[in-house]
Structure formats: structure tokens, C-alpha cells
Scaffold this motif. Structure first.
Motif, short mmCIF file in Angstrom:
data_model
loop_
_atom_site.label_atom_id
_atom_site.label_comp_id
_atom_site.label_asym_id
_atom_site.label_seq_id
_atom_site.Cartn_x
_atom_site.Cartn_y
_atom_site.Cartn_z
N ASP A 19 36.56 81.45 109.63
CA ASP A 19 35.22 82.00 109.50
C ASP A 19 35.02 83.21 110.42
O ASP A 19 34.44 84.23 110.01
N LEU A 20 35.51 83.06 111.68
CA LEU A 20 35.32 84.13 112.64
C LEU A 20 36.04 85.40 112.19
O LEU A 20 35.48 86.51 112.18
N VAL A 21 37.31 85.26 111.80
CA VAL A 21 38.12 86.43 111.44
C VAL A 21 37.65 87.03 110.13
O VAL A 21 37.66 88.26 109.93
N ALA A 66 35.40 91.50 107.03
CA ALA A 66 34.37 92.02 106.13
C ALA A 66 33.65 93.21 106.74
O ALA A 66 33.32 94.19 106.05
N ASP A 67 33.41 93.17 108.06
CA ASP A 67 32.73 94.28 108.72
C ASP A 67 33.57 95.55 108.70
O ASP A 67 33.03 96.67 108.60
N PHE A 68 34.92 95.40 108.80
CA PHE A 68 35.77 96.59 108.89
C PHE A 68 36.33 97.04 107.55
O PHE A 68 37.00 98.08 107.47
N GLU A 96 35.48 88.26 118.84
CA GLU A 96 35.17 89.25 117.81
C GLU A 96 35.45 90.66 118.31
O GLU A 96 36.00 91.49 117.58
N ARG A 97 35.08 90.95 119.58
CA ARG A 97 35.33 92.29 120.12
C ARG A 97 36.83 92.54 120.29
O ARG A 97 37.31 93.65 120.03
N VAL A 145 41.87 95.71 115.09
CA VAL A 145 41.74 96.31 113.76
C VAL A 145 41.48 97.81 113.87
O VAL A 145 42.06 98.62 113.14
N ARG A 146 40.60 98.21 114.79
CA ARG A 146 40.30 99.63 114.96
C ARG A 146 41.55 100.39 115.39
O ARG A 146 41.78 101.53 114.97
#
Length: 476
Positions: free
Chosen positions: A338-340, A345-347, A377-378, A384-385
Motif C-alpha cells: 500500500d505504501l509503495v 501513483a504520485d510519481f 515515503e520520502r 524514484v526521483r
């Protein structure tokens, strides 16, 4: 550089205690010898004292007969030794007897000495006949032979009697003075024979007891050391206990605690400064972005927008460091899927805009972890960034999870050179000087992983691109 070998406190104490004990014993013997030399005492055991008391009382009456007068000294001796007996005999065979004399001593002196075991008249241990002392003494009555003892039988003891007798004869010169040149070597040998067993016993005792005493004395310090080993950036405010620390070590622990407090305060001031600076920068950066977007679309304005975006990203990464100070009681049990999935989805829009496909590979079952959700999350967002920025602008960025708590972020870009894999996690280190970031993203991700007793590393293999894996402990 050769490693400095530390010295063991317990073995230092053992060596020094043994030397101290040996020196103390030697000084004690020297002082005793000096005292005896100055006092020059004459030590008498009971039977010898009896002969001495009788000798001063031997005399002859007006008719020339041998008598023993009841002197004050002899009377006093009788009071101390009521069982005293004696025989005084002169050269003519005349004798004076007193006390309960054992039968063996009533015989002639020649027969008596034939049956004796010792120079001081004595018998075997199983013989009940008492020991006596014999002396040829010069008295007012002439030279007489005196046999005396304080007991008539060994049954007259008080249960236990200890007699110690020692005779030391020093070599003398013809004029009667002591010849120390001949006596000292022999005296040194005697002292060595007496000292060596004592030193060996004391040394062995010290060798056995000192380590145990040291371990017991420093037990509290050992626990303090264990707690000191657990101090890290997340527990920098911890203070070491002083209660069970030896008094001599307590000032060092206090000084260490004060140093920890100063470091924690300095670290907090530094963090507050960075946070305040980042907050203050966000407003002018937002104004600059707005104004830059109003400019004509020219190469310089586009470059300016990229620079402003880079500056905004640096300010955001500085703010992200606030997450490291979140208390551990803010953690909760979550499913990594769920967390990942939320982060993916945000990225997804940002990845597609940059020319990538974004794939998410969840595990077949649950992977529950106890974490600070915002921190993880950060950390994942930074990974990912980083993949979006350095993945080459094409291909697929994959976020994969496995049941062991591992999260992998994969790209299909040029990858990270092997010699740089240890450097990219350092703060402000960038592979590409012109990149938008400040080199803080991977460093922040590693610190967050460490706070959760996890790890983060770059995987090596034959695949194309970079693979960074973060592992978190899964709840069983």
C-alpha cells in the motif's frame, strides 16, 4: 600505520601489586632485622626461663651444703608456672630437688641423656614424659648442673602449646666482633629462601584475585560502554548512567555526557538553521518561478526555469532532513504494498512527462513493516526521483517489492560506475555536476533506512541501468 596496542588495566595492577607486596615484605624484614640488631634481645622459652630463675637462687648454707633460696624471681616464676620442678646437682653428686619430678629425670644424668631425642632433653611425640632444659651454670655455689621444666607431664598443658626457638650465630672476628663480610652472603641466601615462597604465594593470590576484583569493580562501567555503543544520530540526546561507575571513572563519564549534550545542541541548532533557511527560501523561489513563467519562451528563460526548479528542489531536500528527527513512537505497522503503490501513483505523471514508463511489481502476499510512514515515503520518493533524473530519459522505471521487506528501484539508464557506488550516498555528492539535485537524496534515504534498522545499497549485475535496494525488517 601500526595499530597502537592498548594496555590491560588488570595486568598492570597485577604486576604492580606483586612488586609492591614484594617490596613491602622486604622492607618489613629489613626493619625487623634492624630492630633486633639494635635491641639484641635474648629470647627464652619456658624451660630455659625456669633454669635461669633457679640458677640465680642456687647457693650454699653456712655448712657448705647445696641449697636453693626462695628468691623473689623464683617465687614469681612459681606463681606463673605452678608445676615447675628442678634438680640441681654439683660436681660431688650433691643435689637439691623440688616439685613433682618425673621418674626418668631421677636417674643419673648419663642415663638420662642416653634416652633423650633432643639437645633440649626431649622425647618422641608419643611419649608423655615432658621436655626439660639442662644447663651447666656458674652460681654462687660453684658450677652446677641444672635440669628444670615447667611441667611434670604433657597432660598438664592447657590443650595446645606452641614453642618456637631460633638461634642465629654470626661469624666473628678474633676480637669477638661480628664478621659481616662472611655473614651477609649466607644471610642473603636465608632471606631469599624465606622470601621466595611468600612472594610466590602472594603473587599467585594476586594473579587470581586481581582480575576478578577488576571485573567486579568495572561491571558498571561495562554496562555504560554498552550503552555508549548504542548512541547514534537518532539517540544523540542519550546520557550515560553514572550510578554503577567507579568513582575514579565518574568524572570521565560526566565529561562524556556533557560533550554529548553540547553536540546534540549544536546539531539541533544546525538543523534549525537549515530548516529556517529552507523555509525562508521557498517564498522568493516561488516568486521567481512565477515571474520566470511570464517571460517569453526563449533558451535563456527555459534555462532560468530549470535553475529555479533546481533551487526549489534543494530547498525541499533541506526540509526533508527534518524527518530524521521524528520520534520512534510515531511508527505504525503498514503493508509495504500500500505504501509503495501510493508513491508510485504520485510519481507516475512525472515519470511519463520525463519520457519513462513506470512499472510497479508488488509481492504475492503481505509484507508488513513497522515504520514512520512519512519518512519511508520520502526515502522512496528520493530513490524514484533519482531514477527519473539519471535514468537516461527513456525506458522503464520499475518499483519492485519482495516478501522479505526489500524495495528495489530500477532504471535502464547508464547506471552507476562501480568506483562511485560508495560515494553517491555521501551528502552533496553528485555524479553529474549539472544535475538538478543537491546530492542529498540518496544520503537522506540511507539515514532513514538506518533509523529503521534497515539497509540500502546499489546492486551489481549484468543488467542495464542502476538498481538500488532498500531493505526494512519485516514483522514476523
Amino acid at each position: 600505520m601500526k595499530k597502537v596496542r592498548t594496555r590491560s588495566l588488570q595486568w598492570i595492577l597485577v604486576r604492580r601489586l606483586i612488586l609492591l607486596q614484594a617490596a613491602t615484605l622486604l622492607i618489613f624484614i629489613v626493619l625487623c632485622a634492624a630492630a633486633l640488631w639494635i635491641a639484641n634481645p635474648r629470647l627464652l622459652i619456658d624451660n630455659e626461663a625456669a633454669v635461669a630463675a633457679v640458677k640465680d637462687a642456687v647457693d650454699r648454707d653456712k655448712d657448705g651444703r647445696l641449697i636453693v633460696r626462695e628468691t623473689e624471681e623464683l617465687t614469681a616464676f612459681r606463681e606463673g608456672f605452678p608445676n615447675v620442678w628442678y634438680i640441681v646437682r654439683d660436681g660431688s653428686g650433691e643435689s637439691v630437688r623440688s616439685g613433682n619430678i618425673p621418674d626418668i629425670y631421677t636417674k643419673s644424668f648419663g642415663d638420662l641423656l642416653d634416652g633423650a631425642d633432643h639437645a633440649t632433653i626431649g622425647f618422641s611425640d608419643k611419649d608423655m614424659r615432658p621436655e626439660a632444659y639442662i644447663e651447666n651454670a656458674s652460681t654462687r655455689a660453684g658450677t652446677v648442673q641444672i635440669v628444670a621444666a615447667t611441667q611434670s607431664s604433657r597432660q598438664q598443658t592447657d590443650g595446645l602449646e606452641i614453642n618456637i626457638s631460633a638461634t642465629v650465630e654470626v661469624a666473628r672476628n678474633p676480637d669477638g666482633s661480628r664478621n659481616w663480610e662472611r655473614a651477609l652472603p649466607a644471610l642473603a641466601v636465608v632471606i631469599a629462601i624465606l622470601l621466595l615462597p611468600i612472594i610466590l604465594v602472594m603473587g599467585a593470590t594476586t594473579l587470581v584475585t586481581t582480575p576478578a576484583v577488576v571485573r567486579r569493580s568495572f561491571a558498571g562501567l561495562v554496562e555504560t560502554v554498552r550503552q555508549a555503543a548504542r548512541i547514534d544520530i537518532g539517540t544523540r540526546a542519550m546520557q550515560l548512567p553514572v550510578k554503577n561507575v567507579p568513582q575514579e571513572i565518574a568524572p570521565l563519564v560526566h565529561a562524556f555526557n556533557e560533550a554529548l549534550a553540547r553536540l546534540a545542541q549544536g546539531y539541533d541548532r544546525h538543523n534549525r538553521f537549515l530548516t529556517d533557511a529552507a523555509h525562508e527560501l521557498r517564498t522568493p523561489i516561488a516568486i521567481l518561478r512565477t515571474r520566470a513563467e511570464l517571460l517569453k519562451q526563449e533558451p535563456q528563460s527555459t534555462r532560468l526555469l530549470h535553475d529555479i526548479e533546481r533551487l526549489s528542489h534543494i530547498a525541499q531536500q533541506l526540509l526533508d532532513h527534518q524527518l530524521l528527527d521524528r520520534p520512534t513512537d510515531q511508527r505504525q505497522i503498514v503493508d509495504l504494498r500500500d505504501l509503495v503503490s501510493r508513491v508510485a501513483a504520485d510519481f507516475a505523471p512525472l515519470a511519463i512527462e520525463a519520457g519513462y514508463d513506470l512499472a510497479f511489481e508488488p509481492p504475492p502476499g503481505k509484507a508488513e513493516v513497522e515504520v514512520n510512514v512519512l519518512q519511508i515515503e520520502r526515502a522512496l520518493a528520493n530513490l524514484v526521483r533519482n531514477a527519473i533524473e539519471h535514468g537516461g530519459g527513456s525506458g522503464t522505471i520499475t518499483i519492485a517489492i519482495d516478501a522479505t521487506g526489500g524495495i528495489e528501484v530500477r532504471d535502464e539508464g547508464p547506471g552507476i560506475p562501480a568506483e562511485e557506488r560508495g560515494n553517491v550516498f555521501e551528502p552533496f555528492y553528485r555524479l553529474q555536476p549539472q544535475s538538478r539535485g543537491a546530492g542529498l537524496g540518496l544520503n537522506l534515504a540511507r539515514q532513514i533506512a538506518l533509523l529503521h534498522d534497515g539497509t540500502i545499497r546499489i546492486l551489481a549485475g549484468s543488467w542495464r541501468g542502476a538498481r538500488i535496494r532498500m531493505e526494512l525488517p519485516v514483522r514476523s
